[in-house]
Structure formats: structure tokens, C-alpha cells
Scaffold this motif. Structure first.
Motif, PDB file in Angstrom:
ATOM      1  N   UNK A  99       0.837  -1.206   0.000  1.00  0.00           N
ATOM      2  CA  UNK A  99       0.000   0.000   0.000  1.00  0.00           C
ATOM      3  C   UNK A  99       0.870   1.253   0.000  1.00  0.00           C
ATOM      4  N   UNK A 100       1.885   1.287   0.892  1.00  0.00           N
ATOM      5  CA  UNK A 100       2.718   2.484   0.919  1.00  0.00           C
ATOM      6  C   UNK A 100       3.536   2.618  -0.363  1.00  0.00           C
ATOM      7  N   UNK A 101       3.988   1.515  -0.926  1.00  0.00           N
ATOM      8  CA  UNK A 101       4.735   1.573  -2.187  1.00  0.00           C
ATOM      9  C   UNK A 101       3.902   2.230  -3.276  1.00  0.00           C
ATOM     10  N   UNK A 102       2.623   1.887  -3.329  1.00  0.00           N
ATOM     11  CA  UNK A 102       1.724   2.485  -4.318  1.00  0.00           C
ATOM     12  C   UNK A 102       1.461   3.956  -3.998  1.00  0.00           C
ATOM     13  N   UNK A 103       1.260   4.234  -2.703  1.00  0.00           N
ATOM     14  CA  UNK A 103       0.992   5.613  -2.284  1.00  0.00           C
ATOM     15  C   UNK A 103       2.176   6.514  -2.628  1.00  0.00           C
ATOM     16  N   UNK A 104       3.358   6.043  -2.319  1.00  0.00           N
ATOM     17  CA  UNK A 104       4.557   6.838  -2.527  1.00  0.00           C
ATOM     18  C   UNK A 104       4.957   6.902  -3.993  1.00  0.00           C
ATOM     19  N   UNK A 105       4.719   5.827  -4.706  1.00  0.00           N
ATOM     20  CA  UNK A 105       5.217   5.734  -6.074  1.00  0.00           C
ATOM     21  C   UNK A 105       4.279   6.236  -7.158  1.00  0.00           C
ATOM     22  N   UNK A 106       2.985   6.304  -6.858  1.00  0.00           N
ATOM     23  CA  UNK A 106       2.013   6.723  -7.876  1.00  0.00           C
ATOM     24  C   UNK A 106       1.142   7.851  -7.309  1.00  0.00           C
ATOM     25  N   UNK A 107       1.610   9.096  -7.396  1.00  0.00           N
ATOM     26  CA  UNK A 107       0.870  10.227  -6.811  1.00  0.00           C
ATOM     27  C   UNK A 107      -0.573  10.335  -7.289  1.00  0.00           C
ATOM     28  N   UNK A 108      -0.857   9.908  -8.505  1.00  0.00           N
ATOM     29  CA  UNK A 108      -2.217  10.023  -9.039  1.00  0.00           C
ATOM     30  C   UNK A 108      -3.218   9.182  -8.256  1.00  0.00           C
ATOM     31  N   UNK A 109      -2.737   8.198  -7.523  1.00  0.00           N
ATOM     32  CA  UNK A 109      -3.634   7.336  -6.750  1.00  0.00           C
ATOM     33  C   UNK A 109      -3.974   7.903  -5.375  1.00  0.00           C
ATOM     34  N   UNK A 110      -3.296   8.986  -4.983  1.00  0.00           N
ATOM     35  CA  UNK A 110      -3.428   9.435  -3.596  1.00  0.00           C
ATOM     36  C   UNK A 110      -4.827   9.919  -3.251  1.00  0.00           C
ATOM     37  N   UNK A 111      -5.529  10.561  -4.162  1.00  0.00           N
ATOM     38  CA  UNK A 111      -6.904  10.987  -3.882  1.00  0.00           C
ATOM     39  C   UNK A 111      -7.790   9.795  -3.571  1.00  0.00           C
ATOM     40  N   UNK A 112      -7.580   8.733  -4.321  1.00  0.00           N
ATOM     41  CA  UNK A 112      -8.346   7.507  -4.060  1.00  0.00           C
ATOM     42  C   UNK A 112      -8.010   6.942  -2.689  1.00  0.00           C
ATOM     43  N   UNK A 113      -6.703   6.897  -2.358  1.00  0.00           N
ATOM     44  CA  UNK A 113      -6.293   6.380  -1.050  1.00  0.00           C
ATOM     45  C   UNK A 113      -6.907   7.210   0.077  1.00  0.00           C
ATOM     46  N   UNK A 114      -6.945   8.529  -0.091  1.00  0.00           N
ATOM     47  CA  UNK A 114      -7.505   9.390   0.943  1.00  0.00           C
ATOM     48  C   UNK A 114      -8.988   9.101   1.151  1.00  0.00           C
ATOM     49  N   UNK A 115      -9.680   8.813   0.069  1.00  0.00           N
ATOM     50  CA  UNK A 115     -11.105   8.513   0.161  1.00  0.00           C
ATOM     51  C   UNK A 115     -11.377   7.255   0.965  1.00  0.00           C
ATOM     52  N   UNK A 116     -10.481   6.299   0.902  1.00  0.00           N
ATOM     53  CA  UNK A 116     -10.690   5.039   1.629  1.00  0.00           C
ATOM     54  C   UNK A 116      -9.942   5.027   2.969  1.00  0.00           C
ATOM     55  N   UNK A 117      -9.456   6.203   3.410  1.00  0.00           N
ATOM     56  CA  UNK A 117      -8.884   6.314   4.751  1.00  0.00           C
ATOM     57  C   UNK A 117      -7.408   6.011   4.866  1.00  0.00           C
ATOM     58  N   UNK A 118      -6.691   6.066   3.756  1.00  0.00           N
ATOM     59  CA  UNK A 118      -5.249   5.828   3.788  1.00  0.00           C
ATOM     60  C   UNK A 118      -4.541   7.152   3.508  1.00  0.00           C
TER      61      UNK A 118
END
Length: 294
Positions: A66-85
Motif C-alpha cells: 500500500x505504501x509503495x503504491x501511495x509513494x510511487x504513484x501520486x495520481x492514486x493518492x486521492x483515491x487512497x484518501x477517500x478510503x482512509x489511507x
């Protein structure tokens, strides 16, 4: 769930784990996670030196991904924030913020990313931390153990840490911002300060550029330590901790070497700055003597 990331070199890993130990006293649902792809120098050293293990559970593998994706793909961060990450990063001036210890995630996952290089984060946990960071030297070679005895028996021993190699590289090195702080002028001032306080010091010099030190410190009584290389470089920190007094670089490696010192009357000298041109007030303990390079 709160997750403290462990990454970079040994000094950083120790600060991050100490932050985790302190935070866990406030927040029981707190974990640490080795982000090994960002463990520079000799990899993840807490497990090798202090038997602090990274449990290879399904949960930890999931958190790592999860953190690898969060850190490596900034475009996914809005989605992660929506699901509480989400991710909380330490402020760029390393200023102590007590609320970092008290914050907790009511739902979802929060990653804590930073160096956490202030002993204020460890207040009340000093004994636990020193118990945790005990080096096992029983199985080390005779040459090293003999040197450790020499350092321990010298009542006026002073560690001198000079870090040049990676600090001298220009961008995009992760460390170039630390250059120009612990200069030759700084070390000369530090020698003068030590010699104004204690009599007849013996300097034990630890450096990735011993030749430079020999050239610039030739008028001092120095013992140049050059037997601890690669995966054995941790032994420099151990020897620093045995010294009675300390002249530090702007480095977390010598920070911990001095902090783990057993002498209550130790004198520790450090550069006024930690990063060139940045006003950083909380990295060095209040009892340490700060010198500004001319």
C-alpha cells in the motif's frame, strides 16, 4: 492504524524506531514498517544489530504494498484518501511537534514519514531506548575489541566524526543539502573549545575520508579509526559511544554515537546548523554546545 516507516541509514532508522517506541506508549495500535527499498547504505540494520524484526506477516506485506503504491504513484493518492489511507510527513525543519506522538487513526491507515531527530520525541523513554540500542560485540574480532578497550580506558577520549563522501556530492544526491556545515573551520573551533575545557585530550577520528583528516588535523594527537568498513561501519558508532566527549558532524550517525554515551559529564560539540542555511532548532539536545562555522 498508525504506521511509522523505517528507512535510510542506521542513524535515521534508530531515530525512527525510537519515535515508534515513544508513540506506542501513547497509541497502542501503532506499528513500524521497514520500507526496505529506501534503506540506504547497509540496508535494514535494526534487525541485524538489535534483533528488531520485521514480521513477514500478510498484514505487513499488504502495508508495504500500500505504501509503495501511495509513494510511487501520486495520481492514486486521492483515491487512497477517500478510503482512509493517508501519510503524515515530518515538517522540513525537523521541529518537534508533540501532537505527532498523540495523533491516532480512528479508521483507516496513517503512515508517519520522517526522521524524528529530536530527543524531545523520546522524553520519558530514554531508558527503554538505551536498552534497545545495545550493541553485541562479544563475537567481534580481537583487533576491534582491543581498540574498544583503548577507547574505554582513556578518560579524556574525544570522538571526532567527519563525514565527507556522500555530503560532497551535488544534486541529485539525497545528502548534498548537508554539505558546507561541518567545515574545516568548524572542526578547528571545536578542537579549541574542547582544549579550553579538558586537559590533554586524545582524539579518535571516524571518517569516510581519513586522508583528509590526517592532512587537516596533523597538529592534534589523533587515533585514526579505519577498520570498520561496509557492514561493519556500525562499529564506529559503538566506539563513539565509548568516548568520554564528542565532536560531531551534522549527522544522525554521530548524533546517536554521542547520545548513547554513558558519561553524565560528557561534552558534546555539534555544528549550529543541521542543514545548510536552514534554521533547525530541535535536532540537537539542549546540553550540546553548538558552534557556527565562520
Amino acid at each position: 492504524m498508525d504506521i511509522v516507516l523505517i528507512f535510510n541509514g542506521l542513524g535515521n532508522q534508530m531515530s525512527q524506531y525510537a519515535f515508534f517506541l515513544s508513540k506506542k506508549k501513547h497509541i497502542k495500535k501503532c506499528r513500524y514498517l521497514y520500507f526496505t527499498s529506501s534503506c540506504s547504505h547497509n540496508g535494514s540494520e535494526l534487525d541485524k544489530l538489535f534483533h528488531i524484526k520485521f514480521p513477514r506477516t500478510l498484514l505487513n506485506r499488504f502495508l508495504y504494498k500500500v505504501y509503495s503504491l501511495y509513494d510511487g504513484i501520486p495520481k492514486l493518492r486521492k483515491f487512497f484518501h477517500l478510503i482512509g489511507i493517508k501519510c503524515i510527513r515530518e515538517n522540513k525543519k525537523y521541529t518537534y511537534e508533540r501532537n505527532m506522538l498523540l495523533k491516532h487513526t480512528k479508521w483507516g491507515i496513517t503512515f508517519y514519514v520522517g526522521g524524528w531527530h529530536s530527543e524531545k520525541y523520546f522524553s520519558g523513554c530514554e531508558k527503554d531506548i538505551k536498552e534497545t540500542f545495545k550493541f553485541d560485540v562479544e563475537n567481534e574480532d580481537e583487533t576491534f575489541r582491543h581498540l574498544a578497550k583503548i577507547v574505554s580506558s582513556n578518560t579524556n577520549s574525544v570522538s571526532v566524526h567527519v563525514r565527507r563522501g556522500d555530503y560532497l556530492k551535488s544534486s541529485p544526491s539525497d545528502y548534498y543539502q548537508f554539505a558546507g556545515v561541518a567545515t574545516e573551520e568548524y572542526y578547528q573551533q571545536a578542537f579549541q573549545k574542547i582544549e579550553s575545557i579538558i586537559d590533554d585530550p586524545t582524539y579518535f577520528v571516524f571518517s569516510d575520508d581519513i586522508a583528509w583528516c590526517q592532512k587537516h588535523f596533523e597538529d592534534k594527537r589523533c587515533y585514526y579509526v579505519d577498520i570498520n568498513k561496509g557492514e561493519k561501519s556500525w562499529r564506529d558508532m559503538y566506539l563513539m559511544s565509548l568516548c568520554h566527549h564528542h565532536i560531531n558532524a551534522n549527522s544522525t550517525f554521530s548524533w546517536w554515537g554521542a547520545w548513547l554515551c554513558r558519561y553524565n559529564d560528557m561534552i558534546t560539540i555539534c555544528p549550529e546548523e543541521f542543514i545548510k542555511g536552514v534554521n533547525i532548532k530541535d535536532v540537537y539536545p539542549a546540553t550540546w554546545i553548538r558552534l557556527k562555522s565562520k
